[in-house]
Design a protein around this motif. Structure first.
Motif, PDB file in Angstrom:
ATOM      1  N   CYS A  25       0.829  -1.204   0.000  1.00  0.00           N
ATOM      2  CA  CYS A  25       0.000   0.000   0.000  1.00  0.00           C
ATOM      3  C   CYS A  25       0.862   1.252   0.000  1.00  0.00           C
ATOM      4  CB  CYS A  25      -0.913   0.006   1.218  1.00  0.00           C
ATOM      5  SG  CYS A  25      -2.250  -1.191   1.154  1.00  0.00           S
ATOM      6  N   GLN A  26       0.446   2.241  -0.790  1.00  0.00           N
ATOM      7  CA  GLN A  26       1.148   3.519  -0.866  1.00  0.00           C
ATOM      8  C   GLN A  26       0.346   4.671  -0.244  1.00  0.00           C
ATOM      9  OE1 GLN A  26       4.478   3.768  -2.435  1.00  0.00           O
ATOM     10  NE2 GLN A  26       4.049   1.674  -1.748  1.00  0.00           N
ATOM     11  N   TYR A  27      -0.944   4.465  -0.018  1.00  0.00           N
ATOM     12  CA  TYR A  27      -1.799   5.476   0.628  1.00  0.00           C
ATOM     13  C   TYR A  27      -1.644   6.839  -0.062  1.00  0.00           C
ATOM     14  CZ  TYR A  27      -1.461   1.848   4.214  1.00  0.00           C
ATOM     15  OH  TYR A  27      -1.460   0.646   4.875  1.00  0.00           O
ATOM     16  N   SER A  28      -1.723   6.837  -1.387  1.00  0.00           N
ATOM     17  CA  SER A  28      -1.409   8.052  -2.134  1.00  0.00           C
ATOM     18  C   SER A  28      -2.463   8.444  -3.153  1.00  0.00           C
ATOM     19  CB  SER A  28      -0.055   7.880  -2.833  1.00  0.00           C
ATOM     20  OG  SER A  28       0.979   7.729  -1.887  1.00  0.00           O
ATOM     21  N   ILE A  58       5.022  -7.615 -11.354  1.00  0.00           N
ATOM     22  CA  ILE A  58       4.695  -6.592 -10.366  1.00  0.00           C
ATOM     23  C   ILE A  58       3.227  -6.692 -10.036  1.00  0.00           C
ATOM     24  CG2 ILE A  58       4.383  -4.112 -10.026  1.00  0.00           C
ATOM     25  CD1 ILE A  58       7.000  -3.656 -11.499  1.00  0.00           C
ATOM     26  N   ILE A  59       2.918  -6.871  -8.746  1.00  0.00           N
ATOM     27  CA  ILE A  59       1.539  -6.886  -8.267  1.00  0.00           C
ATOM     28  C   ILE A  59       1.270  -5.544  -7.601  1.00  0.00           C
ATOM     29  CG2 ILE A  59      -0.155  -8.029  -6.793  1.00  0.00           C
ATOM     30  CD1 ILE A  59       1.490 -10.583  -7.025  1.00  0.00           C
ATOM     31  N   THR A  60       0.296  -4.819  -8.123  1.00  0.00           N
ATOM     32  CA  THR A  60      -0.013  -3.514  -7.554  1.00  0.00           C
ATOM     33  C   THR A  60      -0.510  -3.654  -6.125  1.00  0.00           C
ATOM     34  OG1 THR A  60      -2.320  -3.533  -8.263  1.00  0.00           O
ATOM     35  CG2 THR A  60      -0.708  -2.663  -9.818  1.00  0.00           C
ATOM     36  N   GLU A  61      -0.459  -2.554  -5.411  1.00  0.00           N
ATOM     37  CA  GLU A  61      -1.028  -2.544  -4.063  1.00  0.00           C
ATOM     38  C   GLU A  61      -2.507  -2.938  -4.099  1.00  0.00           C
ATOM     39  OE1 GLU A  61      -2.272   1.626  -2.644  1.00  0.00           O
ATOM     40  OE2 GLU A  61      -0.623   1.989  -4.030  1.00  0.00           O
ATOM     41  N   ALA A  62      -3.035  -3.293  -2.938  1.00  0.00           N
ATOM     42  CA  ALA A  62      -4.437  -3.692  -2.836  1.00  0.00           C
ATOM     43  C   ALA A  62      -5.341  -2.666  -3.493  1.00  0.00           C
ATOM     44  CB  ALA A  62      -4.825  -3.859  -1.370  1.00  0.00           C
ATOM     45  N   ALA A  63      -6.122  -3.119  -4.463  1.00  0.00           N
ATOM     46  CA  ALA A  63      -7.110  -2.266  -5.121  1.00  0.00           C
ATOM     47  C   ALA A  63      -8.481  -2.689  -4.609  1.00  0.00           C
ATOM     48  CB  ALA A  63      -7.027  -2.418  -6.638  1.00  0.00           C
ATOM     49  N   ALA A  64      -9.152  -1.786  -3.927  1.00  0.00           N
ATOM     50  CA  ALA A  64     -10.413  -2.124  -3.279  1.00  0.00           C
ATOM     51  C   ALA A  64     -11.513  -2.355  -4.305  1.00  0.00           C
ATOM     52  CB  ALA A  64     -10.824  -1.017  -2.313  1.00  0.00           C
ATOM     53  N   VAL A  65     -12.358  -3.332  -4.019  1.00  0.00           N
ATOM     54  CA  VAL A  65     -13.454  -3.662  -4.934  1.00  0.00           C
ATOM     55  C   VAL A  65     -14.662  -2.755  -4.714  1.00  0.00           C
ATOM     56  CG1 VAL A  65     -12.680  -6.049  -5.121  1.00  0.00           C
ATOM     57  CG2 VAL A  65     -14.411  -5.456  -3.401  1.00  0.00           C
ATOM     58  N   SER A  66     -14.619  -1.931  -3.679  1.00  0.00           N
ATOM     59  CA  SER A  66     -15.670  -0.950  -3.404  1.00  0.00           C
ATOM     60  C   SER A  66     -15.063   0.142  -2.536  1.00  0.00           C
ATOM     61  CB  SER A  66     -16.854  -1.596  -2.669  1.00  0.00           C
ATOM     62  OG  SER A  66     -16.481  -1.933  -1.337  1.00  0.00           O
ATOM     63  N   PRO A  67     -15.689   1.325  -2.473  1.00  0.00           N
ATOM     64  CA  PRO A  67     -15.141   2.382  -1.601  1.00  0.00           C
ATOM     65  C   PRO A  67     -15.011   1.931  -0.146  1.00  0.00           C
ATOM     66  CG  PRO A  67     -16.792   3.297  -3.084  1.00  0.00           C
ATOM     67  CD  PRO A  67     -16.853   1.803  -3.256  1.00  0.00           C
ATOM     68  N   GLU A  68     -15.978   1.151   0.321  1.00  0.00           N
ATOM     69  CA  GLU A  68     -15.954   0.685   1.719  1.00  0.00           C
ATOM     70  C   GLU A  68     -14.916  -0.403   1.942  1.00  0.00           C
ATOM     71  OE1 GLU A  68     -19.472   2.553   0.374  1.00  0.00           O
ATOM     72  OE2 GLU A  68     -18.720   0.584  -0.266  1.00  0.00           O
ATOM     73  N   GLY A  69     -14.377  -0.950   0.864  1.00  0.00           N
ATOM     74  CA  GLY A  69     -13.382  -2.016   0.975  1.00  0.00           C
ATOM     75  C   GLY A  69     -11.960  -1.519   1.126  1.00  0.00           C
ATOM     76  N   ARG A  70     -11.756  -0.190   1.074  1.00  0.00           N
ATOM     77  CA  ARG A  70     -10.411   0.353   1.249  1.00  0.00           C
ATOM     78  C   ARG A  70      -9.980   0.247   2.710  1.00  0.00           C
ATOM     79  NH1 ARG A  70     -11.517   6.264  -1.001  1.00  0.00           N
ATOM     80  NH2 ARG A  70     -13.455   5.806   0.135  1.00  0.00           N
ATOM     81  N   ILE A  71      -8.714  -0.047   2.923  1.00  0.00           N
ATOM     82  CA  ILE A  71      -8.236  -0.061   4.311  1.00  0.00           C
ATOM     83  C   ILE A  71      -8.043   1.369   4.806  1.00  0.00           C
ATOM     84  CG2 ILE A  71      -5.744  -0.209   3.869  1.00  0.00           C
ATOM     85  CD1 ILE A  71      -5.708  -2.335   6.181  1.00  0.00           C
ATOM     86  N   SER A  72      -7.732   2.282   3.872  1.00  0.00           N
ATOM     87  CA  SER A  72      -7.692   3.708   4.195  1.00  0.00           C
ATOM     88  C   SER A  72      -8.392   4.471   3.083  1.00  0.00           C
ATOM     89  CB  SER A  72      -6.240   4.206   4.329  1.00  0.00           C
ATOM     90  OG  SER A  72      -5.749   4.642   3.077  1.00  0.00           O
ATOM     91  N   PRO A  73      -8.815   5.691   3.321  1.00  0.00           N
ATOM     92  CA  PRO A  73      -9.451   6.474   2.257  1.00  0.00           C
ATOM     93  C   PRO A  73      -8.504   6.783   1.101  1.00  0.00           C
ATOM     94  CG  PRO A  73      -9.842   7.470   4.412  1.00  0.00           C
ATOM     95  CD  PRO A  73      -8.792   6.425   4.602  1.00  0.00           C
ATOM     96  N   GLN A 104      -3.893  -6.781  -7.194  1.00  0.00           N
ATOM     97  CA  GLN A 104      -4.436  -7.442  -6.010  1.00  0.00           C
ATOM     98  C   GLN A 104      -5.830  -6.879  -5.734  1.00  0.00           C
ATOM     99  OE1 GLN A 104      -3.162  -6.787  -1.690  1.00  0.00           O
ATOM    100  NE2 GLN A 104      -2.107  -8.704  -2.179  1.00  0.00           N
ATOM    101  N   LEU A 105      -6.837  -7.740  -5.803  1.00  0.00           N
ATOM    102  CA  LEU A 105      -8.226  -7.352  -5.544  1.00  0.00           C
ATOM    103  C   LEU A 105      -8.515  -7.563  -4.062  1.00  0.00           C
ATOM    104  CD1 LEU A 105      -9.873  -9.141  -8.617  1.00  0.00           C
ATOM    105  CD2 LEU A 105      -8.961  -6.797  -8.486  1.00  0.00           C
TER     106      LEU A 105
END
Length: 366
Positions: A25-28, A58-73, A104-105
Motif C-alpha cells: 500500500c502507498q496510501y497516495s 509486479i503486483i499492484t497494491e491492494a485495489a479495493a473492490v468498493s469504496p468501503e473495501g479500502r483499508i484507508s481512504p 491485487q483485488l
C-alpha cells in the motif's frame, strides 16, 4: 541458467524471471471525489521504476473492490471506469519493459477506515470523522480496542461483495492486467472469514472449516468465472495467525495445517498460484521472525499439495532468494521492502549471481 533468472510459465504467460514484487500500500490516492481510488503519477513512477529495474512480475497494491473495501481512504480502487483508464497507462508501461502486470483485488473488512501509516500510526478513523465510515465483517468483533466495531454482514451483503470482486476482475482485465490476485491475507475480509478468531458466525459461513472457507471459495469462483481461462488467478493467504502455534497464546486461529487444506480446495476451484504470507488477524500475535521466516509455510503448500507458490518474508539477499527457488521451496520470491530500498534489486542480483534480466533500450551503450 541460474534458477532465479529462469522464466516461469503459468497458463498462457511466461514471466521472465522469479523475482516478483509484492503488493504494498502507498496510501497516495485522493480520498474522495471523482479521483478517489484513481492511480496517480506517484503510483506510475513507483511501479515503473521496478519494471525498469528488471522485476519479472509486479503486483499492484491492494485495489479495493468498493469504496468501503479500502483499508484507508487513500487506497487505490478498481470499482469504476476512471480507475480503469488510469491503470491502463501503468499496465502498458510495465508490459513495454517485459514485466507482467498483476493486480491485487481486496476488501479490508473490519480493518477498513484507517489513517495513512505515517499519520497517527494509521489510527482507525471513526465513522463520524471526515473520510471515515463503519466497516463490515463476518462478525461484530473489532480488530482491537481502538477500532470501530464492524457491522456483521448479512447473507445478502456477502453475496453483494462476492459480485463486487467479480466486477472488479472484469475491470482489471479491461485495464490491461494479466494476473488477478485475490487478497485473502493480513486480516482483510476474506482472512476474517477464514479465521475462527474473527469469524464467530453460526450460519453456513462460519463454524466448521468448510463454513469458514465458503466465502473465499465463492469469491474465487466468481473471479475465475469472469477472468480469462488462459490467464492466472493468484490467492494471497496468511498461512498462520501465529496463535495456535504459540503455546503461550490460548486463542484459536488459522493454522498452517488449515492453509494446506485450503490449498487443495483452491486448486480444485481454479487458483493457479498461492502467495504465502502470515499474520494480520490480531495486532498482538507473537510472530516468530527472521530471514526467510515465512518460506517454510510456502514449502509445505508446494510440496504437500502441488500448488505453485511464491514466498515472502525478509528475503533480502540474492543468494538467499536463489536458494529458495533452487531448493524447491517456492516457484518464485516476492520482495517487498527490499524493492522499496532498491528498485534495481533484480539487476544487482543478476550481477552477483551471473544471471540476466531485461535492460531498457535507453540504458544500452554501444
Amino acid at each position: 541458467m541460474n534458477p532465479l533468472f529462469t522464466p516461469f510459465d503459468l497458463k498462457s504467460l511466461t514471466i521472465p524471471n522469479r523475482i516478483w514484487m509484492a503488493a504494498m500500500c502507498q496510501y497516495s490516492a485522493e480520498p474522495d471525489g471523482a479521483a478517489a481510488g484513481v492511480p496517480t503519477d506517484w503510483h506510475f513512477s513507483h511501479l515503473a521504476a521496478r519494471a525498469a529495474g528488471g522485476t519479472g512480475l509486479i503486483i499492484t497494491e491492494a485495489a479495493a473492490v468498493s469504496p468501503e473495501g479500502r483499508i484507508s481512504p487513500y487506497d487505490l480502487g478498481i470499482w469504476n471506469d476512471e480507475q480503469v483508464a488510469a491503470f491502463r497507462r501503468i499496465t502498458a508501461f510495465l508490459k513495454s519493459q517485459g514485466t507482467v502486470p498483476g493486480i491485487q483485488l481486496a476488501h479490508a473488512g473490519r480493518k477498513a477506515s484507517t489513517e495513512r501509516t505515517w499519520v497517527d500510526r494509521g489510527r482507525p478513523i471513526p465513522p463520524d470523522e471526515p473520510h471515515g465510515w463503519t466497516p463490515v465483517g463476518p462478525s461484530a468483533v473489532a480488530f482491537d480496542e481502538t477500532s470501530t466495531v464492524p457491522e456483521e454482514l448479512t447473507t445478502d451483503g456477502i453475496r453483494e461483495i462476492v459480485q463486487q470482486f467479480a466486477d472488479a476482475a472484469v475491470r482489471a482485465r479491461a485495464a490491461g492486467f494479466q494476473i488477478a490476485e485475490i487478497h485473502g491475507a493480513h486480516g482483510y475480509l476474506i482472512h476474517q472469514f477464514l479465521s475462527p478468531q474473527s469469524n464467530r458466525r453460526t450460519d453456513e459461513y462460519g463454524g466448521s472449516f468448510e463454513g469458514r472457507i465458503r466465502f473465499a471459495l465463492e469469491v474465487v469462483d466468481a473471479v475465475r468465472a469472469v477472468w480469462p481461462e488462459e490467464l492466472p488467478v493468484f490467492f494471497r493467504v496468511s498461512a498462520t495467525d501465529w496463535l495456535s502455534e504459540n503455546p503461550e497464546d490460548g486463542r484459536t486461529g488459522w493454522t498452517a495445517d488449515d492453509t494446506v487444506r485450503l490449498a487443495r480446495e483452491l486448486l480444485a476451484h481454479g487458483v493457479d498460484l498461492m502467495d504465502i504470507s502470515t499474520g494480520g488477524i490480531v495486532p498482538d500475535a507473537k510472530i516468530t521472525s527472521g530471514p526467510g521466516y515465512q518460506v517454510p509455510f510456502a514449502d509445505r503448500v508446494r510440496n504437500e499439495t502441488g500448488m505453485p507458490v511464491a514466498a515472502v518474508g525478509l528475503i533480502t539477499e540474492p543468494a538467499q532468494a536463489d536458494k529458495v527457488v533452487a531448493s524447491g521451496s517456492a516457484d518464485a520470491v516476492l520482495l517487498g521492502r527490499e524493492l522499496l530500498r532498491n528498485p534495481y534489486w533484480a539487476r544487482h542480483a543478476a550481477d552477483q549471481l551471473g544471471g540476466s534480466v531485461g535492460l531498457p533500450v535507453q540504458y544500452h551503450r554501444a
